[in-house]
Design a protein around this motif. Structure first.
Motif, short mmCIF file in Angstrom:
data_model
loop_
_atom_site.label_atom_id
_atom_site.label_comp_id
_atom_site.label_asym_id
_atom_site.label_seq_id
_atom_site.Cartn_x
_atom_site.Cartn_y
_atom_site.Cartn_z
N LEU A 126 3.60 4.93 -8.77
CA LEU A 126 2.52 4.01 -9.09
C LEU A 126 2.95 2.55 -8.87
O LEU A 126 2.17 1.74 -8.36
N LYS A 127 4.19 2.23 -9.23
CA LYS A 127 4.70 0.88 -8.99
C LYS A 127 4.71 0.56 -7.49
O LYS A 127 4.32 -0.53 -7.07
N LEU A 128 5.19 1.51 -6.70
CA LEU A 128 5.23 1.31 -5.25
C LEU A 128 3.82 1.14 -4.68
O LEU A 128 3.58 0.27 -3.84
N LEU A 129 2.89 1.98 -5.13
CA LEU A 129 1.53 1.90 -4.62
C LEU A 129 0.84 0.61 -5.05
O LEU A 129 -0.01 0.09 -4.31
N GLU A 130 1.21 0.10 -6.21
CA GLU A 130 0.63 -1.17 -6.64
C GLU A 130 1.08 -2.30 -5.70
O GLU A 130 0.29 -3.15 -5.31
N ARG A 131 2.35 -2.29 -5.31
CA ARG A 131 2.88 -3.32 -4.43
C ARG A 131 2.48 -3.10 -2.97
O ARG A 131 2.37 -4.05 -2.19
N HIS A 132 2.32 -1.82 -2.60
CA HIS A 132 2.03 -1.47 -1.20
C HIS A 132 0.87 -0.46 -1.14
O HIS A 132 1.07 0.71 -0.84
N PRO A 133 -0.35 -0.92 -1.41
CA PRO A 133 -1.49 -0.01 -1.44
C PRO A 133 -1.74 0.72 -0.11
O PRO A 133 -2.34 1.79 -0.10
N GLU A 134 -1.25 0.15 0.98
CA GLU A 134 -1.43 0.81 2.28
C GLU A 134 -0.72 2.16 2.34
O GLU A 134 -1.05 3.01 3.18
N LEU A 135 0.23 2.41 1.44
CA LEU A 135 0.94 3.69 1.42
C LEU A 135 0.06 4.86 1.01
O LEU A 135 0.41 6.02 1.25
N GLU A 154 10.87 -0.07 -20.55
CA GLU A 154 11.27 1.07 -19.73
C GLU A 154 10.50 1.23 -18.43
O GLU A 154 10.80 2.11 -17.64
N GLY A 155 9.47 0.41 -18.24
CA GLY A 155 8.69 0.51 -17.01
C GLY A 155 7.69 1.64 -17.01
O GLY A 155 7.15 1.98 -15.95
N ILE A 156 7.42 2.25 -18.16
CA ILE A 156 6.41 3.31 -18.23
C ILE A 156 5.04 2.63 -18.27
O ILE A 156 4.74 1.91 -19.21
N GLU A 212 2.07 10.44 -21.08
CA GLU A 212 2.65 9.42 -20.23
C GLU A 212 3.03 10.05 -18.90
O GLU A 212 3.44 11.21 -18.87
N PRO A 213 2.92 9.30 -17.82
CA PRO A 213 3.34 9.85 -16.53
C PRO A 213 4.85 10.04 -16.50
O PRO A 213 5.60 9.34 -17.18
N SER A 214 5.30 10.99 -15.71
CA SER A 214 6.74 11.23 -15.55
C SER A 214 7.38 10.03 -14.87
O SER A 214 6.70 9.17 -14.31
N GLY A 215 8.71 10.01 -14.89
CA GLY A 215 9.45 8.94 -14.22
C GLY A 215 9.09 8.79 -12.76
O GLY A 215 8.77 7.67 -12.30
#
Length: 141
Positions: free
Chosen positions: A125-134, A74-76, A116-119
């Motif tokens: 978190l997924k976006l920040l992992e790929r783009h930490p500059e955000l 589920e990507g959680i 667990e974190p919300s959706g």
């Protein structure tokens, strides 16, 4: 002064059968939405049979396996993934909670597996992992 470790008794009497149970591990299958992982589950077990008694943190092994399956299916994000991403971003738990607007203590609870974190938080978190500059963009809002 030396720190004394808590000693785990190696046997206990089953409250149901009166049989002596021995400390050990047994294979245990954790299934979530059709996918399974087998873990070595600690507990007190009879000499013959798999039905055991689990105490203290014994079930942490199966809890971790379930979180792994939820992350995969589920990507959680699991607690370890959340901790890794937060550290990659060089944020304290308090800073991360404030920045993502989830509360100052949320990351402590996420990383300990209490909630667990919300959706939307998981997606961010997924976006920040790929783009930490955000992170800098979030700081300026």
């Amino acid at each position: 002064m030396a720190v004394m470790e808590k000693s785990i008794p190696q046997t206990m009497v089953s409250p149901e059968t009166g049989e002596t149970l021995h400390r050990g591990v047994r294979p245990f299958v954790v299934t979530y939405k059709g996918k399974s992982i087998t873990v070595e589950l600690p507990g007190y077990y009879p000499v013959n049979g798999d039905e055991g008694i689990h105490v203290g943190s014994d079930m942490a092994v199966s809890d971790a396996a379930l979180r792994t399956l939820k992350e995969e299916i589920e990507g959680i994000p699991s607690p370890s993934t959340i901790r890794r991403v937060r550290r990659k971003l060089k944020l304290s738990q308090r800073e991360a909670g404030g920045l993502l607007k989830v509360g100052e203590n949320a990351f402590d609870k996420y990383e300990r597996g209490l909630i667990e974190p919300s959706g939307p938080t998981s997606q961010l978190l997924k976006l920040l992992e790929r783009h930490p500059e955000l992170v800098e963009d979030l700081r300026s809002t």
